[in-house]
Motif scaffolding. Structure first.
Motif, PDB file in Angstrom:
ATOM      1  N   ASN A  61       8.800  43.764  59.730  1.00 11.05           N
ATOM      2  CA  ASN A  61       8.437  43.095  60.992  1.00 11.05           C
ATOM      3  C   ASN A  61       8.245  41.596  60.790  1.00 11.05           C
ATOM      4  O   ASN A  61       8.687  40.794  61.617  1.00 11.05           O
ATOM      5  CB  ASN A  61       7.168  43.718  61.578  1.00 11.05           C
ATOM      6  N   GLU A  62       7.597  41.207  59.687  1.00  8.68           N
ATOM      7  CA  GLU A  62       7.397  39.783  59.404  1.00  8.68           C
ATOM      8  C   GLU A  62       8.734  39.082  59.179  1.00  8.68           C
ATOM      9  O   GLU A  62       8.968  37.984  59.705  1.00  8.68           O
ATOM     10  CB  GLU A  62       6.504  39.614  58.171  1.00  8.68           C
ATOM     11  N   ILE A  63       9.600  39.713  58.421  1.00 12.01           N
ATOM     12  CA  ILE A  63      10.917  39.123  58.155  1.00 12.01           C
ATOM     13  C   ILE A  63      11.718  38.998  59.448  1.00 12.01           C
ATOM     14  O   ILE A  63      12.382  37.985  59.691  1.00 12.01           O
ATOM     15  CB  ILE A  63      11.686  39.961  57.111  1.00 12.01           C
ATOM     16  N   ARG A  67      13.090  35.614  61.040  1.00  9.26           N
ATOM     17  CA  ARG A  67      14.518  35.483  61.325  1.00  9.26           C
ATOM     18  C   ARG A  67      14.740  35.074  62.777  1.00  9.26           C
ATOM     19  O   ARG A  67      15.546  34.198  63.076  1.00  9.26           O
ATOM     20  CB  ARG A  67      15.241  36.804  61.043  1.00  9.26           C
ATOM     21  N   ASP A  68      13.998  35.695  63.689  1.00  5.55           N
ATOM     22  CA  ASP A  68      14.152  35.374  65.104  1.00  5.55           C
ATOM     23  C   ASP A  68      13.753  33.928  65.396  1.00  5.55           C
ATOM     24  O   ASP A  68      14.404  33.245  66.200  1.00  5.55           O
ATOM     25  CB  ASP A  68      13.330  36.337  65.965  1.00  5.55           C
ATOM     26  N   LYS A  73      15.700  28.434  66.594  1.00  2.00           N
ATOM     27  CA  LYS A  73      15.826  27.024  66.219  1.00  2.00           C
ATOM     28  C   LYS A  73      17.287  26.656  66.026  1.00  2.00           C
ATOM     29  O   LYS A  73      17.739  25.587  66.474  1.00  2.00           O
ATOM     30  CB  LYS A  73      15.037  26.741  64.946  1.00  2.00           C
ATOM     31  N   CYS A  74      18.016  27.540  65.361  1.00  2.00           N
ATOM     32  CA  CYS A  74      19.436  27.281  65.112  1.00  2.00           C
ATOM     33  C   CYS A  74      20.210  27.220  66.432  1.00  2.00           C
ATOM     34  O   CYS A  74      21.056  26.339  66.626  1.00  2.00           O
ATOM     35  CB  CYS A  74      20.007  28.366  64.213  1.00  2.00           C
ATOM     36  N   SER A  75      19.912  28.138  67.334  1.00  2.00           N
ATOM     37  CA  SER A  75      20.583  28.135  68.642  1.00  2.00           C
ATOM     38  C   SER A  75      20.279  26.849  69.404  1.00  2.00           C
ATOM     39  O   SER A  75      21.170  26.255  70.033  1.00  2.00           O
ATOM     40  CB  SER A  75      20.145  29.336  69.474  1.00  2.00           C
ATOM     41  N   ALA A  76      19.023  26.424  69.356  1.00  2.00           N
ATOM     42  CA  ALA A  76      18.649  25.190  70.042  1.00  2.00           C
ATOM     43  C   ALA A  76      19.372  23.989  69.440  1.00  2.00           C
ATOM     44  O   ALA A  76      19.859  23.111  70.173  1.00  2.00           O
ATOM     45  CB  ALA A  76      17.127  24.997  69.961  1.00  2.00           C
ATOM     46  N   LEU A  77      19.478  23.948  68.114  1.00  2.00           N
ATOM     47  CA  LEU A  77      20.197  22.843  67.466  1.00  2.00           C
ATOM     48  C   LEU A  77      21.688  22.869  67.782  1.00  2.00           C
ATOM     49  O   LEU A  77      22.303  21.828  68.015  1.00  2.00           O
ATOM     50  CB  LEU A  77      19.988  22.894  65.951  1.00  2.00           C
TER      51      LEU A  77
END
Length: 92
Positions: A61-63, A67-68, A73-77
């Motif tokens: 769950n933490e991973i 990841r999400d 962040k990647c999608s926003a960039l």
């Protein structure tokens, strides 16, 4: 002097049989002890397995959450890069 092999075998077999009987009699646990140990061992194995599965679930769950966050962040960039690329193409 001739050796009588049948006497040797008989003596060896009789001493072997008596030691096996003593060992078997000494190592047999009572039925109630066997049942208790089996239940306790099964319970401990089940508990350890559940603890391990619970720990792995928490880690997963933490991973997944990490990841999400990075995916967002990647999608926003990527979106921002696309917007900046479009603006710079328009200026040319």
């Amino acid at each position: 002097m001739p050796i009588n092999h049948s006497q040797d075998v008989t003596v060896a077999a009789s001493s072997l049989t008596s030691s096996i009987d003593i060992t078997a009699a000494a190592s047999e646990p009572t039925p109630s002890v066997t049942d208790t140990n089996a239940v306790t061992t099964t319970s401990n194995k089940t508990q350890n397995r559940m603890d391990t599965l619970s720990d792995l679930t928490v880690q997963l769950n933490e991973i997944t959450e990490d990841r999400d966050k990075w995916r967002d962040k990647c999608s926003a960039l990527e979106k921002r890069y696309s917007e900046l690329s479009d603006v710079s193409m328009c200026e040319l």
